[in-house]
Design a protein around this motif. Sequence first.
Motif, short mmCIF file in Angstrom:
data_model
loop_
_atom_site.label_atom_id
_atom_site.label_comp_id
_atom_site.label_asym_id
_atom_site.label_seq_id
_atom_site.Cartn_x
_atom_site.Cartn_y
_atom_site.Cartn_z
N PHE A 142 -6.57 -6.14 -3.50
CA PHE A 142 -7.61 -6.19 -2.41
C PHE A 142 -8.66 -6.20 -3.10
CE2 PHE A 142 -3.82 -3.68 -0.73
CZ PHE A 142 -3.84 -4.11 0.58
N GLN A 143 -9.72 -6.73 -2.39
CA GLN A 143 -10.94 -6.92 -2.59
C GLN A 143 -11.70 -5.46 -3.20
OE1 GLN A 143 -13.52 -8.16 0.74
NE2 GLN A 143 -15.54 -8.31 -0.35
N ASP A 144 -11.72 -4.37 -2.58
CA ASP A 144 -12.39 -3.20 -2.82
C ASP A 144 -11.51 -2.27 -3.78
OD1 ASP A 144 -14.03 -1.07 -3.13
OD2 ASP A 144 -13.75 -0.39 -0.95
N GLY A 148 -11.41 1.51 -2.87
CA GLY A 148 -10.69 1.83 -1.80
C GLY A 148 -9.08 1.60 -1.83
N SER A 149 -8.72 0.91 -2.71
CA SER A 149 -7.19 0.45 -2.83
C SER A 149 -6.50 1.19 -3.69
CB SER A 149 -7.22 -1.10 -3.49
OG SER A 149 -7.76 -1.23 -4.58
N LEU A 150 -6.99 2.25 -4.40
CA LEU A 150 -6.26 3.20 -5.28
C LEU A 150 -6.45 4.47 -4.52
CD1 LEU A 150 -7.83 2.14 -8.73
CD2 LEU A 150 -5.51 1.72 -7.81
N ASN A 151 -5.31 5.39 -4.34
CA ASN A 151 -5.33 6.60 -3.95
C ASN A 151 -6.08 7.72 -4.77
OD1 ASN A 151 -4.59 8.97 -2.72
ND2 ASN A 151 -2.54 8.72 -2.58
N ASP A 165 -7.58 0.64 2.16
CA ASP A 165 -6.46 -0.09 1.44
C ASP A 165 -5.38 0.81 0.77
OD1 ASP A 165 -7.66 -2.66 2.22
OD2 ASP A 165 -9.08 -2.76 0.71
N TYR A 166 -5.61 1.55 0.31
CA TYR A 166 -4.52 2.19 -0.52
C TYR A 166 -3.59 2.63 0.20
CZ TYR A 166 -5.86 7.12 0.67
OH TYR A 166 -5.97 8.15 1.58
N ALA A 199 -1.89 -0.93 0.59
CA ALA A 199 -1.12 -0.97 -0.74
C ALA A 199 0.33 -0.37 -0.80
CB ALA A 199 -2.05 -0.83 -1.91
N ASN A 252 -5.29 13.57 1.10
CA ASN A 252 -6.60 13.00 1.19
C ASN A 252 -7.31 13.45 2.28
OD1 ASN A 252 -7.08 11.00 -1.29
ND2 ASN A 252 -5.26 10.40 -0.32
#
Lengths: 320, 304
Positions: free
Chosen positions: A99-101, A104-107, B194-195, B198, B217
Amino acid sequence: MKPEVVLEAEKLTRHYPVSHSLFKSPSLVKALDGVSFTLKRGRTFAVVGESGCGKSTLARLITLIEQPTSGMLKINGIDLSNSEGKDLQEWYARVQIIFQDPYGSLNPRQKVGLALEEPLLVNTSQSKSERQQAARKMLSMVGLRPEHYERYPHMFSGGQRQRIAVARALMLEPEILVLDEPVSALDVSIQAQILNLLTEIQDRLNLAYLFISHDLSVVHHIADEVMVMYLGVPVEFASRDTIFAKPMHPYTQALLSATPVADPFKEKNRIILRGELPSPMNPPSGCTFHPRCPQAIDICSHTVPEIRKIGASKVACHVV
Amino acid sequence: MSEAIANQEGFDAQQSGRLALFKEFWSYFSENRGAVIGMIFFFCVVLVAIFANFIAPHSATEQFRDAFLQPPFWQVGGEWRFPLGTDAVGRDVLSRLIYGSRYSLFIGCIVVSVSLVFGVVLGLCAGFFRGKVDIVIMRVMDVVLAFPSLLLALVLVAILGPSLINAMIAIAIVQQPHYVRLTRAAVLGETTKDYVTAARGIGVGKLRLMFVTILPNCMAPLIVQAALSFSSAILDAAALGFLGMGAQPPTPEWGTMLAEAREFILRAWWVVTFPGVAILTTVLAINLMGDGLRDALDPKLKRS
């Protein structure tokens, strides 16, 4: 040797129903309206266009996160556009997305090591030590140190996070990597590092990349082939060198002329587009680009142009 | 060997990560003096409840026939044997208060955990599946919220029969909608990130996505709500006890003690005052602590 085709998309379409009120029939947003292309092993296919042209929708369809409204999506020759749930499970592994960001893409509550192991945990029956070993190996492959295994994402910089995202995407040994603007949230110096990492990984693993971007200089750096999209439809296909040397479609020309060039003496000949991107809910008739096109003629306003082969490019335009 | 070292380093990093998080939390929390005082008081109550057997001078139910309605020690007629006096049947008020703290904490813990568990599961389902599941769950919760909470609890206890357990069940049902709403709101915010996409792309199943990826979260607002509703559970239980619908005599529950002593309010003020003060201070302390928790855990209130 001709590169092997891994993914074939034909007339992919995705419409979203939008209801404004209880009593009106819902209108459709045509986010993607008939896109066809192929991805080849070891090659990078770039998709370019301004915001709202359907690039990210395309990414979601290719990664099987969403189903296309119509059209065909073949991976390794098998049509997946109508399969659901369990049938798709094994295909998830073949296509991965970055992803772009990277923020935001990792928990945020998941340690890096566990984030890397999760794909193996849910898709394979490897033991804990095998998974750990694979994760540590992957960390070193994307240029991170083994001690990063036990850390949380908030302890990393943007570039490092994007490396983690790349590592996670590679854990299942995918064949296709969808890169949804993977560097546009990073500093320019870090961008180059990540792009080089991606190129290096592609060479080593022979992956097919679908590279989505609005940054043409990045596309010039990494792409083999380029598709330009406008309002959910492709307007021009060409190899990288052709499209940068000789853009055919008026929209491509405008897009290229807007790219900043680090040369103060170079003559600038900017084509400035009038108006805004029209609403995909109510696209203009004929060629969707005609209200903004500097070269528009009569036919453009009522007939949709077909994709034609002109020279080395494929263009959807009445004028060229 | 090298692996052992790597593991050791990893362990240290993990420890320092947790420690850093806790330090940050504490620096925000300790800024709020009321919250710290509330926490200290709350821990005192917990200690008293745990060691009630050793602290209390008498049994909670033992009647002293020679001392009905004896005033506290500082008043004429009071003695040190009963520091806060005795009630109408000769039981030591201080001992009853000390044993009563056990009931209050017990009620708080049980009610909060029951409503938290059910509320989180329902809210997670509503926020994750959307559509019909969402509509059904949220409309039912709206109906529960439409009743005045104590009234609804009273009706439930009237149906189930008056006892401490039934009162706790009723209070848990009344409090649950707040958890459902909070969880749903947090889940809606997280699901689009996103996560989560993903994780879907990796092929993570629905249950794992809900409970392992999304839920951790969403915990910050839930922790705060749990702390705050701990006090309202104690308060509601005391109210039910006062109305005769909660704990039954001779249980030394604070609300029930108030109810028993009501008729002596003019003759023997201490029998009514001390349980009331106990409820007031405990609830106040927990609320102050909850406020501090909210300030420390809510990222929107943090200065960066």
